[in-house]
Design a protein around this motif. Structure first.
Motif, short mmCIF file in Angstrom:
data_model
loop_
_atom_site.label_atom_id
_atom_site.label_comp_id
_atom_site.label_asym_id
_atom_site.label_seq_id
_atom_site.Cartn_x
_atom_site.Cartn_y
_atom_site.Cartn_z
N ALA A 39 48.62 28.32 61.23
CA ALA A 39 48.93 29.31 62.37
C ALA A 39 49.80 28.62 63.27
O ALA A 39 50.70 29.24 64.13
N THR A 40 49.99 27.28 63.51
CA THR A 40 50.88 26.58 64.51
C THR A 40 52.40 27.06 64.30
O THR A 40 52.89 27.17 65.09
N TRP A 41 52.48 26.86 63.02
CA TRP A 41 53.98 27.35 62.71
C TRP A 41 54.38 28.70 62.54
O TRP A 41 55.17 29.42 62.93
N ALA A 42 53.33 29.67 62.44
CA ALA A 42 53.28 31.07 62.37
C ALA A 42 53.36 31.93 63.71
O ALA A 42 53.55 32.88 64.03
N ALA A 43 52.74 30.97 64.66
CA ALA A 43 52.60 31.74 65.94
C ALA A 43 53.50 32.16 66.83
O ALA A 43 54.75 31.98 66.57
N GLY A 159 51.22 14.92 52.97
CA GLY A 159 51.00 14.92 51.58
C GLY A 159 49.59 14.41 51.13
O GLY A 159 49.48 14.40 49.88
N VAL A 160 48.92 14.27 52.27
CA VAL A 160 47.29 13.68 51.95
C VAL A 160 46.25 14.89 52.02
O VAL A 160 46.20 15.44 53.07
N THR A 161 45.67 15.29 50.88
CA THR A 161 44.78 16.39 50.99
C THR A 161 43.29 15.97 51.16
O THR A 161 43.00 14.99 50.17
N LEU A 189 37.49 16.96 62.38
CA LEU A 189 38.18 18.02 61.51
C LEU A 189 38.99 19.05 62.44
O LEU A 189 38.35 19.71 63.40
N ALA A 190 40.21 19.24 61.72
CA ALA A 190 41.05 20.02 62.89
C ALA A 190 41.85 20.92 61.63
O ALA A 190 42.97 20.88 61.52
N THR A 191 41.25 21.49 60.85
CA THR A 191 41.70 22.16 59.56
C THR A 191 42.05 23.85 59.71
O THR A 191 42.23 24.47 58.75
N VAL A 229 51.42 45.73 69.64
CA VAL A 229 52.63 44.83 69.54
C VAL A 229 52.95 44.14 70.62
O VAL A 229 52.64 44.44 71.86
N TYR A 230 53.63 42.85 70.39
CA TYR A 230 54.02 41.92 71.59
C TYR A 230 55.35 41.47 71.03
O TYR A 230 55.69 41.36 69.91
N ILE A 231 56.41 41.19 72.31
CA ILE A 231 57.55 40.82 71.99
C ILE A 231 58.03 39.76 73.01
O ILE A 231 57.62 39.71 74.13
N HIS A 310 40.22 28.24 66.91
CA HIS A 310 41.02 28.80 68.08
C HIS A 310 41.46 29.95 67.94
O HIS A 310 42.05 30.66 68.93
N TYR A 311 41.36 30.71 66.83
CA TYR A 311 42.03 32.12 66.53
C TYR A 311 43.30 32.60 67.12
O TYR A 311 44.16 31.91 66.80
N ARG A 312 43.33 33.56 68.20
CA ARG A 312 44.52 33.71 68.73
C ARG A 312 45.17 33.11 69.66
O ARG A 312 46.33 33.38 70.33
P1 FAD Z 1 46.65 25.10 61.74
O1 FAD Z 1 47.77 25.32 62.56
O2 FAD Z 1 46.50 26.12 60.76
O3 FAD Z 1 46.76 23.73 61.21
C1 FAD Z 1 45.56 23.22 60.52
C2 FAD Z 1 46.24 22.21 59.35
O4 FAD Z 1 45.29 21.73 58.56
C3 FAD Z 1 47.32 22.85 58.39
O5 FAD Z 1 48.58 22.23 58.60
C4 FAD Z 1 46.77 22.69 57.10
O6 FAD Z 1 47.76 22.26 56.21
C5 FAD Z 1 45.78 21.20 57.52
N1 FAD Z 1 44.76 21.13 56.36
C6 FAD Z 1 43.74 22.26 56.23
N2 FAD Z 1 42.87 21.78 55.31
C7 FAD Z 1 43.34 20.43 55.00
C8 FAD Z 1 42.68 19.40 54.06
N3 FAD Z 1 41.73 19.73 53.35
N4 FAD Z 1 43.45 18.26 54.05
C9 FAD Z 1 44.63 18.03 54.74
N5 FAD Z 1 45.13 19.07 55.54
C10 FAD Z 1 44.55 20.14 55.71
N6 FAD Z 1 47.91 31.20 69.72
C11 FAD Z 1 48.55 31.15 71.10
O7 FAD Z 1 47.99 30.45 71.96
N7 FAD Z 1 49.31 31.97 71.40
C12 FAD Z 1 49.92 32.84 70.39
O8 FAD Z 1 51.00 33.80 70.92
C13 FAD Z 1 49.61 33.00 69.21
N8 FAD Z 1 50.23 33.71 68.27
C14 FAD Z 1 49.62 33.63 67.02
C15 FAD Z 1 50.40 34.62 65.90
C16 FAD Z 1 50.05 34.25 64.55
C17 FAD Z 1 50.81 35.64 63.67
C18 FAD Z 1 49.02 33.47 64.21
C19 FAD Z 1 48.89 33.38 62.79
C20 FAD Z 1 48.41 32.64 64.98
C21 FAD Z 1 48.72 32.83 66.54
N9 FAD Z 1 48.16 32.11 67.63
C22 FAD Z 1 48.43 31.86 68.71
C23 FAD Z 1 46.94 31.24 67.39
C24 FAD Z 1 47.36 29.73 67.18
O9 FAD Z 1 48.48 29.78 66.22
C25 FAD Z 1 46.16 28.92 66.34
O10 FAD Z 1 44.96 29.20 66.97
C26 FAD Z 1 46.59 27.42 66.23
O11 FAD Z 1 47.85 27.20 65.76
C27 FAD Z 1 45.39 26.77 65.20
O12 FAD Z 1 46.02 25.40 65.29
P2 FAD Z 1 45.26 24.42 64.23
O13 FAD Z 1 45.82 23.23 64.24
O14 FAD Z 1 43.84 24.64 64.22
O15 FAD Z 1 45.38 25.29 62.73
#
Ligand code: FAD
Ligand code: GLY
Length: 358
Positions: A39-43, A159-161, A189-191, A229-231, A310-312
């Motif tokens: 989500a971090t890279w897609a947001a 590269g560590v799972t 846990l931040a997965t 939609v958002y822009i 953390h959803y949206r």
């Molecule tokens: P992630 O970014 O998904 O990171 C989790 C990481 O854990 C990943 O890199 C994964 O590879 C790693 N991982 C998982 N399992 C394992 C394992 N077993 N071993 C090792 N590594 C593991 N938020 C906003 O505030 N504003 C926005 O405008 C917004 N727009 C969004 C638009 C889209 C399309 C999406 C998809 C999300 C959007 N969000 C937005 C939400 C936000 O991106 C996420 O809530 C946030 O990025 C979550 O971060 P995270 O670190 O919890 O998860």
């Protein structure tokens, strides 16, 4: 052996790693491989507690985190010399046709809307203007966090799972990983959307499809946030258009129907998008948790902490999450950030839910 092992190198894991390391902890982040669908890279990077119409505790959390942003990004800038693309550019939520928004305290009419942003569709009668909402370039933020973390001594093991969280007598003993067993005093846990692979938490993926177009004139200054939609205009001329919210598990791919719909909606708000070239399309997985409430704090296991769901709003909520985790690990006094302890307690209660997957 580290003091704290963090599973997941998204914005939540990295923001927390930086915070903990700045408090003197020895931190390692285990990331199975940075991928575009995390989500971090897609947001989109909107910092939008108001435009997203959060309410209750989530709104309070969002407003607090938005308030932390200027100091947080300037701290990251100080550590790395890099800019995250943070801008308090304001978010305009346009209204097409009549509605009861006129009575809203943030309502502005068509003329006022045109004065904050030119080129809006003539169909827009007015809308809500949230000048304190804004944006950060989430991909730049992630890169800056990686840089900051490394430069203050956080070890990022890419590269560590992690395949299992091993536990005994209510405590985590070690992590089983693709690179052998790893031990620590404490674990986080931040997965994101993948959290269920390791713990039976109520976190499930919600797919979001997105695209970017290029605006050679850099004509759009404000984020536009319509119902469908958002822009989001970046400083380099890219405009991010999003997003779908799909309950389809981890189904990969962009669909022509959804990209078409997003473009049609975007053009109906900001017509000059019709003449812009498409730069890229992508998708990612939001970590959805019940009531859209993130899961932050202690788990049922003595030395395991949780920061997921953390959803949206995970980009918005990254700085406050980092503070809350530092606080619940006893690394930060509550004085500095008001009644953070209250929030830490609140989220600890919410989080007493998951068991480690055997
Ligand atoms: P992630 O970014 O998904 O990171 C989790 C990481 O854990 C990943 O890199 C994964 O590879 C790693 N991982 C998982 N399992 C394992 C394992 N077993 N071993 C090792 N590594 C593991 N938020 C906003 O505030 N504003 C926005 O405008 C917004 N727009 C969004 C638009 C889209 C399309 C999406 C998809 C999300 C959007 N969000 C937005 C939400 C936000 O991106 C996420 O809530 C946030 O990025 C979550 O971060 P995270 O670190 O919890 O998860
Ligand atoms: N916050 C915008 C999104 O999740 O699509």
């Amino acid at each position: 052996m580290a003091d704290i092992l963090i599973i997941g190198g998204g914005v939540i894991g990295l923001a927390t790693a930086v915070e903990l390391a700045l408090h003197g902890a020895k931190v390692k982040v285990l990331e199975r491989g940075i991928c575009a669908q995390a989500a971090t890279w897609a947001a989109a990077g909107m910092l939008a507690p108001e435009a997203e119409q959060l309410d209750g505790e989530l709104l309070e959390l969002g407003l607090r985190s938005r308030a932390l942003y200027p100091e947080w990004v300037s701290k990251l800038n100080h550590i790395t010399g890099e800019d995250c693309g943070y801008r308090q550019c304001g978010i305009f939520a346009p209204m097409i046709g009549m509605s009861d928004w006129e009575s809203h305290s943030k309502y502005i009419d068509r003329q006022q809307a045109n004065s904050i942003q030119t080129g809006l569709s003539h169909d827009i009668a007015g809308g809500l203007w949230f000048p304190e909402d804004g944006q950060v370039d989430n991909r730049r933020l992630a890169r800056v966090l990686l840089l900051a973390a490394r430069s203050i001594g956080v070890e990022i093991l890419e590269g560590v799972t992690v395949s299992q969280i091993a536990h005994s007598a209510g405590k985590v003993t070690h992590l089983a990983t693709s690179h052998g067993d790893l031990k620590s005093d404490r674990y986080l846990l931040a997965t994101g959307a993948w959290s269920k692979e390791l713990m039976s938490l109520p976190v499930t993926p919600r797919k979001g499809q997105m695209l970017a177009v290029f605006d050679p004139n850099h004509s759009l200054e404000r984020v536009l946030f319509a119902p469908n939609v958002y822009i989001v205009p970046r400083q380099d001329g890219s405009i991010i258009i999003g997003a779908t919210v799909e309950d389809v598990g981890f189904t990969d791919g962009n669909t022509t129907a959804e990209i078409d719909r997003l473009l049609t909606e975007a053009i109906s708000i900001y017509p000059s998008i019709a003449n812009m070239s498409i730069q890229s399309t992508w998708w990612g997985f939001r970590p959805y948790a019940p009531n859209e409430m993130p899961i932050i704090g202690m788990s049922d296991y003595a030395n395991l902490f949780l920061a997921t769901g953390h959803y949206r709003n995970g980009i918005l909520l990254a700085p406050i999450t980092a503070h809350l985790i530092a606080n619940s690990m006893g690394l930060e006094s509550s004085g500095k950030n008001g009644d953070l302890q209250h929030f830490a307690r609140l989220f600890s209660t919410v989080t007493a839910v998951g068991k480690i997957v055997p």
